[in-house]
Design an enzyme around this catalytic site. Structure first.
Site, PDB file in Angstrom:
ATOM      1  N   TYR A   1      -7.759  14.303   2.120  1.00  0.00           N
ATOM      2  CA  TYR A   1      -6.798  15.280   0.570  1.00  0.00           C
ATOM      3  C   TYR A   1      -8.180  15.849   0.044  1.00  0.00           C
ATOM      4  O   TYR A   1      -9.628  15.578  -0.172  1.00  0.00           O
ATOM      5  CB  TYR A   1      -5.958  14.144   0.429  1.00  0.00           C
ATOM      6  CG  TYR A   1      -4.805  13.954   1.592  1.00  0.00           C
ATOM      7  CD1 TYR A   1      -4.577  14.747   2.485  1.00  0.00           C
ATOM      8  CD2 TYR A   1      -4.586  12.821   2.240  1.00  0.00           C
ATOM      9  CE1 TYR A   1      -3.710  14.465   3.923  1.00  0.00           C
ATOM     10  CE2 TYR A   1      -3.648  12.199   2.831  1.00  0.00           C
ATOM     11  CZ  TYR A   1      -3.308  12.991   3.808  1.00  0.00           C
ATOM     12  OH  TYR A   1      -2.420  12.703   4.694  1.00  0.00           O
TER      13      TYR A   1
ATOM     14  N   ARG B   1      -8.100   5.410  -4.911  1.00  0.00           N
ATOM     15  CA  ARG B   1      -8.374   4.774  -3.566  1.00  0.00           C
ATOM     16  C   ARG B   1      -9.889   5.763  -2.604  1.00  0.00           C
ATOM     17  O   ARG B   1      -9.666   7.195  -3.307  1.00  0.00           O
ATOM     18  CB  ARG B   1      -7.191   5.485  -3.345  1.00  0.00           C
ATOM     19  CG  ARG B   1      -7.005   5.138  -1.294  1.00  0.00           C
ATOM     20  CD  ARG B   1      -6.137   4.931  -0.857  1.00  0.00           C
ATOM     21  NE  ARG B   1      -5.464   3.620  -0.726  1.00  0.00           N
ATOM     22  CZ  ARG B   1      -4.753   3.058   0.092  1.00  0.00           C
ATOM     23  NH1 ARG B   1      -4.357   4.297   1.497  1.00  0.00           N
ATOM     24  NH2 ARG B   1      -4.307   1.620   0.149  1.00  0.00           N
TER      25      ARG B   1
ATOM     26  N   LEU C   1      -5.765  -2.776   8.529  1.00  0.00           N
ATOM     27  CA  LEU C   1      -5.302  -4.235   8.891  1.00  0.00           C
ATOM     28  C   LEU C   1      -5.580  -6.015   9.292  1.00  0.00           C
ATOM     29  O   LEU C   1      -6.035  -6.579   9.355  1.00  0.00           O
ATOM     30  CB  LEU C   1      -6.033  -3.852  10.317  1.00  0.00           C
ATOM     31  CG  LEU C   1      -5.772  -2.389  11.639  1.00  0.00           C
ATOM     32  CD1 LEU C   1      -6.257  -1.889  12.907  1.00  0.00           C
ATOM     33  CD2 LEU C   1      -4.276  -2.825  12.433  1.00  0.00           C
TER      34      LEU C   1
ATOM     35  N   ALA D   1       2.478   8.331  -2.010  1.00  0.00           N
ATOM     36  CA  ALA D   1       1.697   9.618  -2.599  1.00  0.00           C
ATOM     37  C   ALA D   1       2.660  10.183  -3.100  1.00  0.00           C
ATOM     38  O   ALA D   1       3.313  10.952  -2.639  1.00  0.00           O
ATOM     39  CB  ALA D   1       0.948  10.297  -1.276  1.00  0.00           C
TER      40      ALA D   1
ATOM     41  N   SER E   1       0.934  -0.900  -0.220  1.00  0.00           N
ATOM     42  CA  SER E   1      -0.017   0.053   0.298  1.00  0.00           C
ATOM     43  C   SER E   1       0.740   1.672  -0.088  1.00  0.00           C
ATOM     44  O   SER E   1       1.857   1.393   0.883  1.00  0.00           O
ATOM     45  CB  SER E   1      -0.883   0.217   1.524  1.00  0.00           C
ATOM     46  OG  SER E   1      -2.023   1.111   1.149  1.00  0.00           O
TER      47      SER E   1
END
Length: 355
Positions: free
Chosen positions: A182, A230, A301, A57, A22
């Site tokens: 964001y 995303r 998680l 990012a 990720s």
């Protein structure tokens, strides 16, 4: 039955398994440039057996960084610095992906180990920062300027130019970051978007900027390569962005040739109460996959091989994206293969260690 180590093909790209690293901010760049830290950090995850390795990012413009130490892709020099890393990732069997981002009203802060303090120009930060509306993220945050229509168009072009540079650097996957509070998420959420023009108010208007960014990026991103988005599937706050809107948005993004929705959550306000627990965001990936008819990635998680394999085997997602688990163990995929009884796929140099 599909399992964690079955290859996944999207467009002309085949991932050797369903495990992705990720995007995780390293806060280790100077002027946006990748360096030896990024080379070692990202390449080791490719050696470790992941199918897809995302950069952190990458800001599409300087004022779109979270901190002064963020990775960037707003200049040709940034693409040149990343090209060597991309080649190394591909050399070790993974696919290299880049996440394109703009921090919006959460820009110009210190790195986390400095407690994310707000940075002004005197501390190396910048002003103004931008958002859909002149509303702060928190009481200690900078007050952003509302983006003008001209500013919105410039932002779209910043994403386009970043996508072009990503092609030049050799990436095979782009992910557009529209999550975690964001800029693009700020436009989606009614908790941060108070605009009264064509970019605010209704669902159609609040999703307009993301859709325009996707359309513009897809035009310059090679058709043979996948495009991910995303999203935060929910704000975890009443009257905010929620899973029903996420399903509707995902269905629209599919029509715009988005290939996979990376399903995260939260980040729009610091007051959100998030029920964190193992796999707590996976149900969002399952619902979006089933109801919007688009491939999804599950994140949050996911720590054990059995848990990750169960998500894939039961059709809850097409890919799992691991963050902290990959920071703790770059070789998590190899360990998972051993634990799940899959074919050994670790480097021959390490064969003695795995037995």
């Amino acid at each position: 039955m599909t399992h964690l180590f079955e290859p996944l093909s999207i467009r002309d790209v085949t991932f050797r398994n369903r495990i992705a690293v990720s995007p995780m901010c390293q806060y280790s760049s100077e002027d946006g440039y990748a360096n030896d830290w990024h080379l070692v950090h990202l390449t080791s995850r490719a050696v470790g057996g992941a199918g897809l390795v995302f950069t952190e990012a990458a800001a599409v413009e300087p004022k779109g960084r979270i901190s002064p130490s963020d990775l960037g892709i707003w200049s040709d020099g940034h693409a040149e610095a990343l090209a060597k890393i991309v080649a190394m990732i591909h050399n070790f069997g993974a696919v290299a992906g880049i996440q394109l981002a703009h921090a919006g009203r959460k820009a110009s802060t210190a790195v986390p180990w400095d407690r994310g303090k707000i940075f002004g120009e005197a501390q190396g930060g910048w002003s103004p920062i931008f958002a859909p509306s002149a509303i702060t993220f928190s009481e200690n945050s900078q007050v952003p300027e509302a983006l003008s229509i001209e500013g919105i168009q410039q932002t779209i072009q910043a994403f386009v130019q970043a996508a072009k540079r990503s092609v030049e650097a050799g990436f095979k996957v782009i992910e557009i970051h529209a999550a975690h509070g964001y800029l693009l998420h700020e436009f989606l959420s009614p908790l941060s978007n108070y605009r009264e023009d064509e970019y605010g108010g209704s669902f159609e208007n609040r999703t307009r900027l993301l859709q325009e960014v996707v359309q513009a990026v897809r035009q310059v991103w090679p058709e043979k390569y996948p495009l991910f988005v995303r999203i935060s599937a929910t704000d975890w706050i009443e009257n905010g962005w929620d899973i029903e809107q996420s399903i509707a948005l995902s269905a629209q993004l599919k029509l715009l040739n988005v290939d996979l929705i990376d399903c995260s959550s939260g980040g729009i306000l610091p007051t959100a109460k998030v029920p964190v627990g193992p796999g707590y965001q996976t149900p969002f990936a399952e619902r979006i996959r089933r109801e919007a008819g688009i491939q999804t990635g599950a994140v949050g998680l996911i720590t054990t091989p059995e848990q990750a394999d169960h998500i894939i085997c039961t059709g809850q997602a097409d890919m799992v994206l691991l963050a902290r688990a990959m920071l703790r163990d770059p070789y998590w995929p190899h360990r998972a293969a051993k634990q799940l009884g899959q074919d050994k796929n670790w480097p021959i140099q390490y064969d003695r260690a795995w037995g």
